[in-house]
Design a protein around this motif. Structure first.
Motif, PDB file in Angstrom:
ATOM      1  N   MET A 183       0.840  -1.191   0.000  1.00  0.00           N
ATOM      2  CA  MET A 183       0.000   0.000   0.000  1.00  0.00           C
ATOM      3  C   MET A 183       0.879   1.247   0.000  1.00  0.00           C
ATOM      4  N   ARG A 184       0.343   2.319  -0.544  1.00  0.00           N
ATOM      5  CA  ARG A 184       0.923   3.656  -0.387  1.00  0.00           C
ATOM      6  C   ARG A 184      -0.149   4.671  -0.750  1.00  0.00           C
ATOM      7  N   ALA A 185      -0.029   5.867  -0.214  1.00  0.00           N
ATOM      8  CA  ALA A 185      -0.955   6.931  -0.593  1.00  0.00           C
ATOM      9  C   ALA A 185      -0.787   7.235  -2.075  1.00  0.00           C
ATOM     10  N   VAL A 186      -1.872   7.617  -2.743  1.00  0.00           N
ATOM     11  CA  VAL A 186      -1.836   7.822  -4.188  1.00  0.00           C
ATOM     12  C   VAL A 186      -1.191   9.143  -4.575  1.00  0.00           C
ATOM     13  N   GLY A 187      -0.779   9.943  -3.601  1.00  0.00           N
ATOM     14  CA  GLY A 187      -0.104  11.208  -3.866  1.00  0.00           C
ATOM     15  C   GLY A 187       0.655  11.653  -2.644  1.00  0.00           C
ATOM     16  N   PRO A 188       1.472  12.704  -2.764  1.00  0.00           N
ATOM     17  CA  PRO A 188       2.265  13.180  -1.610  1.00  0.00           C
ATOM     18  C   PRO A 188       1.377  13.682  -0.487  1.00  0.00           C
ATOM     19  N   LEU A 189       1.832  13.437   0.744  1.00  0.00           N
ATOM     20  CA  LEU A 189       1.068  13.808   1.943  1.00  0.00           C
ATOM     21  C   LEU A 189       1.720  14.945   2.730  1.00  0.00           C
ATOM     22  N   GLY A 190       2.736  15.586   2.165  1.00  0.00           N
ATOM     23  CA  GLY A 190       3.380  16.676   2.875  1.00  0.00           C
ATOM     24  C   GLY A 190       4.496  16.197   3.774  1.00  0.00           C
ATOM     25  N   GLU A 191       4.954  17.079   4.659  1.00  0.00           N
ATOM     26  CA  GLU A 191       6.141  16.788   5.470  1.00  0.00           C
ATOM     27  C   GLU A 191       5.854  16.641   6.963  1.00  0.00           C
ATOM     28  N   ASP A 192       4.613  16.775   7.389  1.00  0.00           N
ATOM     29  CA  ASP A 192       4.291  16.658   8.812  1.00  0.00           C
ATOM     30  C   ASP A 192       4.300  15.178   9.208  1.00  0.00           C
ATOM     31  N   PRO A 193       5.216  14.746  10.103  1.00  0.00           N
ATOM     32  CA  PRO A 193       5.267  13.323  10.486  1.00  0.00           C
ATOM     33  C   PRO A 193       3.962  12.829  11.090  1.00  0.00           C
ATOM     34  N   LEU A 194       3.233  13.690  11.825  1.00  0.00           N
ATOM     35  CA  LEU A 194       1.976  13.261  12.424  1.00  0.00           C
ATOM     36  C   LEU A 194       0.944  12.921  11.356  1.00  0.00           C
ATOM     37  N   VAL A 195       0.931  13.657  10.251  1.00  0.00           N
ATOM     38  CA  VAL A 195       0.000  13.361   9.162  1.00  0.00           C
ATOM     39  C   VAL A 195       0.283  11.981   8.585  1.00  0.00           C
ATOM     40  N   HIS A 196       1.561  11.645   8.402  1.00  0.00           N
ATOM     41  CA  HIS A 196       1.912  10.329   7.867  1.00  0.00           C
ATOM     42  C   HIS A 196       1.512   9.221   8.846  1.00  0.00           C
ATOM     43  N   THR A 197       1.731   9.459  10.128  1.00  0.00           N
ATOM     44  CA  THR A 197       1.346   8.468  11.128  1.00  0.00           C
ATOM     45  C   THR A 197      -0.163   8.263  11.132  1.00  0.00           C
ATOM     46  N   CYS A 198      -0.915   9.345  11.067  1.00  0.00           N
ATOM     47  CA  CYS A 198      -2.374   9.239  11.107  1.00  0.00           C
ATOM     48  C   CYS A 198      -2.929   8.710   9.793  1.00  0.00           C
ATOM     49  N   ALA A 199      -2.259   9.000   8.674  1.00  0.00           N
ATOM     50  CA  ALA A 199      -2.682   8.433   7.400  1.00  0.00           C
ATOM     51  C   ALA A 199      -2.495   6.922   7.394  1.00  0.00           C
ATOM     52  N   LEU A 200      -1.387   6.442   7.945  1.00  0.00           N
ATOM     53  CA  LEU A 200      -1.192   4.995   8.016  1.00  0.00           C
ATOM     54  C   LEU A 200      -2.180   4.366   8.997  1.00  0.00           C
ATOM     55  N   THR A 201      -2.512   5.072  10.078  1.00  0.00           N
ATOM     56  CA  THR A 201      -3.549   4.592  10.992  1.00  0.00           C
ATOM     57  C   THR A 201      -4.866   4.428  10.239  1.00  0.00           C
ATOM     58  N   TYR A 202      -5.198   5.392   9.400  1.00  0.00           N
ATOM     59  CA  TYR A 202      -6.384   5.307   8.536  1.00  0.00           C
ATOM     60  C   TYR A 202      -6.302   4.050   7.676  1.00  0.00           C
ATOM     61  N   THR A 239       9.918   5.760  12.381  1.00  0.00           N
ATOM     62  CA  THR A 239       9.295   6.784  11.553  1.00  0.00           C
ATOM     63  C   THR A 239       9.180   6.270  10.113  1.00  0.00           C
ATOM     64  N   PHE A 240       8.276   6.856   9.338  1.00  0.00           N
ATOM     65  CA  PHE A 240       8.009   6.380   7.988  1.00  0.00           C
ATOM     66  C   PHE A 240       7.248   7.456   7.234  1.00  0.00           C
ATOM     67  N   ARG A 241       7.075   7.201   5.934  1.00  0.00           N
ATOM     68  CA  ARG A 241       6.211   8.012   5.086  1.00  0.00           C
ATOM     69  C   ARG A 241       5.101   7.109   4.551  1.00  0.00           C
ATOM     70  N   ALA A 242       3.871   7.534   4.702  1.00  0.00           N
ATOM     71  CA  ALA A 242       2.736   6.740   4.213  1.00  0.00           C
ATOM     72  C   ALA A 242       2.522   6.911   2.722  1.00  0.00           C
ATOM     73  N   ASP A 243       3.249   7.835   2.071  1.00  0.00           N
ATOM     74  CA  ASP A 243       3.153   7.974   0.615  1.00  0.00           C
ATOM     75  C   ASP A 243       4.278   7.226  -0.091  1.00  0.00           C
ATOM     76  N   GLU A 244       4.974   6.349   0.631  1.00  0.00           N
ATOM     77  CA  GLU A 244       5.934   5.422   0.046  1.00  0.00           C
ATOM     78  C   GLU A 244       5.435   4.003   0.313  1.00  0.00           C
ATOM     79  N   TRP A 245       5.815   3.054  -0.554  1.00  0.00           N
ATOM     80  CA  TRP A 245       5.295   1.688  -0.454  1.00  0.00           C
ATOM     81  C   TRP A 245       5.598   1.063   0.902  1.00  0.00           C
ATOM     82  N   PHE A 246       4.581   0.425   1.491  1.00  0.00           N
ATOM     83  CA  PHE A 246       4.784  -0.394   2.691  1.00  0.00           C
ATOM     84  C   PHE A 246       4.017  -1.698   2.520  1.00  0.00           C
ATOM     85  N   LEU A 247       4.587  -2.763   3.075  1.00  0.00           N
ATOM     86  CA  LEU A 247       3.985  -4.096   3.002  1.00  0.00           C
ATOM     87  C   LEU A 247       3.214  -4.357   4.286  1.00  0.00           C
TER      88      LEU A 247
END
Length: 287
Positions: A183-202, A239-247
């Motif tokens: 999975m990965r987000a279909v577009g960039p999610l910005g640079e806020d680490p909390l947004v990436h964490t909450c997007a992956l929670t979603y 830490t991670f980015r939710a707009d990059e591929w994760f398994l």
């Protein structure tokens, strides 16, 4: 028209209406209830906005208490339980139309050194070698059902199943209670680490219960069960980015008493274990 990724970022951008009170949008969609990952992600945003930025979340434990109504705003009330030297604890209650629908407790930890070990990432094909979910369904059915076509247009994550989807009774009999998706987000999610964490929670709530359903019904066919998430727990290791591929590796150790338990491990492409997840779901056969 904004992209699904932009809409996800907007969904996680809560309105602060008091020091510890936030309001989140709930899209008016043709769903019976608000998607649980949305409520969990928004609640974690509310908790994180009341902490110092140098303490990322390391765990959350949550219960889905009532189904939320699409199109109706959700208010998140944050209790500042503890601010210690190393750990910060927040409790969040989500309220819609005067009724509590969800609660969450999250713990935040100041980064510090320590020893390390982890289980290895499974050996699976790269995401580029796998079909997109919509393409796999379209190839199998000849066309994409209208409901799935609408879902594809608004889906914020590209999902690619490691194993082919199973549809026939013969295929289901061969299925084990485990599943894996890239999975990965279909577009960039910005640079806020909390947004990436909450997007992956979603995203963590999108496919986790697949492992429970696999032996009994097609994942993307007609449902023989009413299904609902009961609780959700996550541990964030790195830490991670939710707009990059994760398994997302998922399995179900047990299903009984109309409930099924699923657990998941989330890895990045380098094989680092990022997040561990547990969830129990309710499965009631249609009358």
């Amino acid at each position: 028209m904004t992209s699904p990724a932009d809409r996800l970022v907007g969904l996680l951008d809560l309105e602060r209406i008091d020091l510890n009170i936030f309001r989140g949008r709930s899209p008016d969609e043709s769903l019976q209830r608000v998607f649980g990952g949305q409520v969990a992600g928004q609640a974690l945003v509310a908790a994180g906005r009341t902490t110092d930025g140098d303490r990322p979340v390391h765990s959350l434990h949550a219960y889905f208490l009532r189904p939320g109504r699409p199109g109706v705003p959700i208010v998140y009330q944050v209790e500042r339980v503890r601010d210690g030297r190393s750990f910060t604890t927040r409790r969040v209650v989500a309220v819609q139309q005067g009724r509590t629908i969800f609660n969450l407790t999250a713990s935040f930890h100041r980064s510090e050194p320590g020893f390390e070990h982890q289980v290895p990432m499974p050996d699976v094909p790269d995401p580029e070698k796998l079909p997109r979910l919509a393409d796999e369904i379209r190839d199998r059915l000849g066309e994409l059902p209208q409901a799935l076509e609408r879902m594809e247009r608004r889906m914020a994550f590209d999902i690619r199943y490691v194993d082919r989807l199973r549809w026939t009774p013969e295929e289901l009999r061969e299925a084990e209670p485990r599943s894996a998706v890239w999975m990965r987000a279909v577009g960039p999610l910005g640079e806020d680490p909390l947004v990436h964490t909450c997007a992956l929670t979603y995203a963590s709530d999108m496919t986790l219960l697949d492992a429970v359903r696999l032996p009994v019904e097609p994942l993307w066919g007609p449902r023989g069960f009413d299904m609902a998430s009961l609780d959700h727990a996550m541990w964030f290791h790195r830490t991670f980015r939710a707009d990059e591929w994760f398994l997302y590796q998922q399995e179900s150790p047990i299903a009984t008493g109309a409930r099924g338990l699923a657990r998941g491990l989330i890895f990045d492409r380098a094989g680092r274990l990022l997040v561990s997840v547990m969830q129990e779901g309710l499965f009631r056969r249609h009358d």
